[in-house]
Design an enzyme around this catalytic site. Structure first.
Site, PDB file in Angstrom:
ATOM      1  N   LYS A 160     -29.920  40.694 -15.351  1.00 22.79           N
ATOM      2  CA  LYS A 160     -31.345  41.003 -15.278  1.00 22.79           C
ATOM      3  C   LYS A 160     -32.214  39.792 -15.597  1.00 22.79           C
ATOM      4  O   LYS A 160     -31.849  38.948 -16.413  1.00 22.79           O
ATOM      5  CB  LYS A 160     -31.690  42.142 -16.247  1.00 22.79           C
ATOM      6  CG  LYS A 160     -30.917  43.423 -15.992  1.00 22.79           C
ATOM      7  CD  LYS A 160     -31.228  44.503 -17.009  1.00 22.79           C
ATOM      8  CE  LYS A 160     -32.545  45.164 -16.752  1.00 22.79           C
ATOM      9  NZ  LYS A 160     -32.738  46.355 -17.610  1.00 22.79           N
ATOM     10  N   GLY A 167     -38.187  46.905 -10.959  1.00 24.29           N
ATOM     11  CA  GLY A 167     -36.908  46.904 -10.265  1.00 24.29           C
ATOM     12  C   GLY A 167     -36.536  45.566  -9.656  1.00 24.29           C
ATOM     13  O   GLY A 167     -35.458  45.420  -9.070  1.00 24.29           O
ATOM     14  N   LYS A 203     -25.117  46.166 -20.524  1.00 23.89           N
ATOM     15  CA  LYS A 203     -24.115  47.125 -20.065  1.00 23.89           C
ATOM     16  C   LYS A 203     -24.762  48.076 -19.060  1.00 23.89           C
ATOM     17  O   LYS A 203     -25.895  48.528 -19.262  1.00 23.89           O
ATOM     18  CB  LYS A 203     -23.569  47.920 -21.257  1.00 23.89           C
ATOM     19  CG  LYS A 203     -22.502  48.944 -20.903  1.00 23.89           C
ATOM     20  CD  LYS A 203     -21.208  48.293 -20.492  1.00 23.89           C
ATOM     21  CE  LYS A 203     -20.114  49.333 -20.201  1.00 23.89           C
ATOM     22  NZ  LYS A 203     -18.901  48.704 -19.661  1.00 23.89           N
ATOM     23  N   LYS A 239     -40.246  54.371  -8.484  1.00 21.78           N
ATOM     24  CA  LYS A 239     -40.407  55.808  -8.664  1.00 21.78           C
ATOM     25  C   LYS A 239     -41.058  56.453  -7.439  1.00 21.78           C
ATOM     26  O   LYS A 239     -41.907  55.851  -6.789  1.00 21.78           O
ATOM     27  CB  LYS A 239     -41.246  56.075  -9.905  1.00 21.78           C
ATOM     28  CG  LYS A 239     -40.630  55.492 -11.173  1.00 21.78           C
ATOM     29  CD  LYS A 239     -41.654  55.345 -12.279  1.00 21.78           C
ATOM     30  CE  LYS A 239     -41.084  54.583 -13.458  1.00 21.78           C
ATOM     31  NZ  LYS A 239     -42.097  54.257 -14.470  1.00 21.78           N
ATOM     32  N   GLU A 277     -40.382  52.840 -22.051  1.00 22.98           N
ATOM     33  CA  GLU A 277     -39.426  53.383 -21.090  1.00 22.98           C
ATOM     34  C   GLU A 277     -38.014  53.374 -21.677  1.00 22.98           C
ATOM     35  O   GLU A 277     -37.603  52.395 -22.309  1.00 22.98           O
ATOM     36  CB  GLU A 277     -39.479  52.585 -19.792  1.00 22.98           C
ATOM     37  CG  GLU A 277     -40.867  52.579 -19.157  1.00 22.98           C
ATOM     38  CD  GLU A 277     -40.836  52.298 -17.669  1.00 22.98           C
ATOM     39  OE1 GLU A 277     -39.743  52.137 -17.107  1.00 22.98           O
ATOM     40  OE2 GLU A 277     -41.931  52.256 -17.068  1.00 22.98           O
ATOM     41  N   ARG A 294     -49.699  48.647 -19.915  1.00 22.96           N
ATOM     42  CA  ARG A 294     -50.774  48.961 -18.973  1.00 22.96           C
ATOM     43  C   ARG A 294     -50.736  50.442 -18.645  1.00 22.96           C
ATOM     44  O   ARG A 294     -49.872  51.184 -19.130  1.00 22.96           O
ATOM     45  CB  ARG A 294     -50.574  48.162 -17.678  1.00 22.96           C
ATOM     46  CG  ARG A 294     -49.176  48.376 -17.075  1.00 22.96           C
ATOM     47  CD  ARG A 294     -49.036  47.802 -15.697  1.00 22.96           C
ATOM     48  NE  ARG A 294     -47.655  47.798 -15.225  1.00 22.96           N
ATOM     49  CZ  ARG A 294     -47.018  48.838 -14.724  1.00 22.96           C
ATOM     50  NH1 ARG A 294     -47.641  50.008 -14.644  1.00 22.96           N
ATOM     51  NH2 ARG A 294     -45.773  48.754 -14.313  1.00 22.96           N
TER      52      ARG A 294
END
Length: 448
Positions: A160, A167, A203, A239, A277, A294
């Site tokens: 990442k 995403g 992971k 989403k 999240e 935000r």
């Protein structure tokens, strides 16, 4: 509201219209900034003033910090609302506004920077006692180091970008060969998208649920949550359908999640509206994923179940007013679902720009739309053209309402994803609340 007299909205489309509506309600003047491609867009017409800031390309208009600040100075705006996307989580933008004596309607630049780094935010959450996904908290320096650490963490894992979001900058890795092949391309993609190629490893949690908590803090040190949103219906990590409350959580897990989210908010001294999240495994273990500093696209479902206007709350907090209610005053009622209507092919997700020659929408339901009949969907920006939001006494009631509403929506001139939204809402797994972030991929595979 006496602090803000005029607000410039550094955004476009449905979120710009949303902010204009609440500002009018509060008696605040609004300034729209727009690109040449958006000259005839509804949000431009609805604002009290409008300033063209450049050509269609976002880098030359909506992402140009100096053009937007100049527009704010020229029009006498004392506050700037960034909406979401574009400059909403840009610390440099917030800092430049502060230097000009203009209020950025969001957190301060230091918090944006802190939460904008996936590595730094993980470290802060660990300090607060918030669980994070097992992985390597440091930045990767070489592919050899990545391979060594991957052997310790175990496959599958996620490579990442530390500065990633939406995403972007994420690669699923199943074995060492994939890691070797993906390292350079993921780093390059991160550098191109975010100007920061820093990578780290986590992971991989298979078949996860993506659940987020709406939070808010004031300058007096108070923090609250406004319950959670289920956001697991996704395509390419974006989403598509959101709902609140989550059908996956029992009340004990919900309370643990909400309390944990507030630990993180307190840790960083958060002073506005934001979102924590989390990712859940099938045993209801949850881990911090990221914080969005935000407003979220899906904020309406929280507004529908709590009756709290989050844009108004942002404005009051930016004016350094205390939270207007305590945690015990925040109640949730019924169930809300939001569907995102995109101008895109419902199977390939390719954008479908063009003129909307016909747009039939139902009455008596909340519709946060960027366009009206006769408007153009340009190829320059995100293809979302609107959000459909319903509220029901129960989840079953909300699903039935959404199904009825989707049957009434008719779009011509472009291809819209309405058939996909209907398919989701009518699916038995969705109706039972038994879905994960892999739900949509499986659904499309079955119906290919």
């Amino acid at each position: 509201m006496t602090f803000f007299k005029k607000i410039l909205i550094a955004n476009r489309g449905e979120i710009a219209r949303r902010i204009i509506r609440i500002c009018k309600h509060l008696g605040i003047q609004t300034v729209a900034v727009y690109s040449e491609a958006d000259a005839m867009a509804p949000f431009v017409e609805e604002a009290d003033e409008a300033v063209c800031i450049g050509p269609a390309q976002a880098k030359k208009s909506y992402l140009d910090i100096y053009k937007i600040i100049e527009a704010a100075k020229q029009t006498g705006a004392d506050g700037v609302h960034p909406g979401y996307g574009f400059l909403s989580e840009n610390a440099k933008f917030a800092r430049c506004l502060e230097q000009e004596g203009i209020t950025f309607i969001g957190p301060d630049a230091k918090v944006i920077e802190l939460m904008g780094s996936k590595i730094e935010s993980r470290l802060q959450m660990k300090l607060a006692g918030v669980p994070v996904v097992p992985g390597w908290d440091g930045s990767l320096e070489t592919v050899e180091q990545a391979l060594e650490l991957a052997g310790k963490i175990g496959f599958p894992l996620m490579l990442k970008a530390s500065a990633g979001g939406g995403g972007i900058g994420m690669t699923l890795i199943h074995n060492p060969e994939q890691l070797k092949a993906a390292y350079a391309t993921t780093k390059q993609r991160a550098e191109s998208a975010f100007g920061d190629g820093t990578l780290f490893l986590e992971k991989y949690i298979s078949n996860p649920r993506h659940i987020e908590v709406q939070v808010a803090g004031d300058h007096q040190g108070n923090v609250i949550h406004l319950f959670e949103r289920e956001c697991s219906v996704q395509r390419r990590n974006q989403k598509v359908v959101e709902e609140s409350p989550s059908p996956f959580l029992d009340e004990e897990t919900r309370q643990r999640l909400l309390k944990t989210a507030l630990l993180g908010v307190k840790q960083i001294g958060y002073t506005t509206v934001g979102t924590m999240e989390f990712i859940f495994d099938d045993q209801k273990n949850f881990y911090f994923l990221e914080m969005n500093t935000r407003l979220q696209v899906e904020h309406p479902v929280t507004e529908e179940i709590t009756g709290i206007d989050l844009v108004e709350l942002q404005l009051r907090l930016a004016a350094k007013q205390p939270l207007p209610f305590r945690q015990e005053d925040v109640k949730k009622t019924g169930h809300s679902i939001e569907c995102r209507l995109y101008a895109e092919d419902p199977k390939t997700f390719f954008p479908s720009p063009g003129t909307v020659t016909k747009l039939t929408l139902p009455e008596g339901v909340r519709l946060d739309f960027a366009i009206k009949e006769g408007d153009k969907v340009t190829p320059f920006y995100d293809p979302m053209i609107g959000k459909i939001i319903v509220h029901g006494a129960s989840r079953k009631d909300a699903i039935e309402k959404m199904n009825d509403v989707l049957e009434q929506i008719h779009v011509e001139g472009i291809t819209a994803n309405t058939p996909l939204l209907r398919m989701i809402v009518q699916n038995s797994d969705f109706q039972r609340g038994e879905y994960t972030t892999r739900f949509l991929d499986k659904l499309l595979m079955v119906n290919a």
